[in-house]
Scaffold this motif. Structure first.
Motif, PDB file in Angstrom:
ATOM      1  N   LEU A 134      17.981 118.710  -8.602  1.00 19.72           N
ATOM      2  CA  LEU A 134      17.835 117.258  -8.646  1.00 19.72           C
ATOM      3  C   LEU A 134      18.976 116.678  -7.832  1.00 19.72           C
ATOM      4  O   LEU A 134      20.153 116.914  -8.137  1.00 19.72           O
ATOM      5  N   TYR A 158      12.990 113.463 -14.956  1.00 21.62           N
ATOM      6  CA  TYR A 158      14.081 112.481 -14.881  1.00 21.62           C
ATOM      7  C   TYR A 158      13.499 111.072 -14.887  1.00 21.62           C
ATOM      8  O   TYR A 158      12.324 110.848 -14.557  1.00 21.62           O
ATOM      9  N   VAL A 172      18.060 112.840 -17.516  1.00 18.33           N
ATOM     10  CA  VAL A 172      17.414 114.090 -17.119  1.00 18.33           C
ATOM     11  C   VAL A 172      17.027 114.874 -18.378  1.00 18.33           C
ATOM     12  O   VAL A 172      17.857 115.068 -19.269  1.00 18.33           O
TER      13      VAL A 172
END
Length: 214
Positions: A134, A158, A172
């Motif tokens: 991410l 997320y 997240v």
């Protein structure tokens, strides 16, 4: 008194004088030694105090001039910018992406969630285990890698939101057969601050209503 008596009296007087002188000398010697010993004993506490004060001063000076060791800082507390993308090498599939000014500089940032699972025209070919990244790109060739991990029998999700104080936040969610972790990332001047919100352990996830990626 005869000559013999006078000589005897003089000899006795001499012996007495010599004995008195010897006693006085001995007394002076022992008195001197005692005085010297007392002086040394009196000086010991002061000497110890001076030595301790000198050591304290040296420690204080060393602490004031020491350079902070950033290598021992708690890992994961702050995530700074890198000029290299974590997804720059290897084959990655984009699971989700969004544009939002999460850094608050007036320019939209690119938020991208990657997986190492391959994709075709029908979607992502999920395995039992895959890597996840991410990442936030600030549009100036700078990258913030919020997550880079291997996950078995799970997925990463997320969401982006604004807080009451005006800060930008990312939440997240990491789900797997071993449990669920929820982490919050809030952007500040030092980068993204990472804060653990929730963690639940388990040995086998039986069911989840969170939709699986297609």
């Amino acid at each position: 008194m005869g000559d013999k008596g006078k000589k005897k009296h003089a000899l006795l007087k001499t012996v007495v004088c010599i004995a008195a002188a010897a006693a006085a000398g001995a007394g002076g010697f022992y008195a001197g030694r005692a005085s010297q010993t007392n002086s040394m004993m009196n000086a010991l506490p002061r000497l110890a105090h001076d030595m301790q004060a000198e050591e304290d001063a040296e420690r204080t000076e060393a602490a004031q001039t020491a350079v902070p060791n950033t290598e021992t800082a708690e890992p994961g507390t702050y995530i700074g910018k890198s000029n290299i993308s974590a997804a720059g090498e290897g084959t990655w599939s984009t699971v989700d992406s969004s544009n939002y000014d999460i850094t608050g500089d007036g320019v939209n940032d690119m938020i991208t969630l990657y997986t190492s699972a391959e994709a075709d025209d029908k979607g992502i070919l999920w395995d039992d285990t895959q890597n996840w990244i991410l990442e936030v790109s600030d549009g100036e060739s700078g990258y913030y890698t919020l997550l880079n991990m291997t996950l078995s029998n799970g997925a990463v999700y997320y969401e982006v939101s604004e807080l009451s104080g005006g800060e930008r936040s990312m939440i997240v969610y990491i789900t797997s057969g071993a449990g669920t972790d929820i982490t919050q990332y809030v952007f500040g001047r030092s980068g993204f601050e990472e804060k653990d919100i929730y963690s639940a352990d388990g040995i086998n996830r039986v069911h989840s209503s969170i939709p699986w990626y297609k």
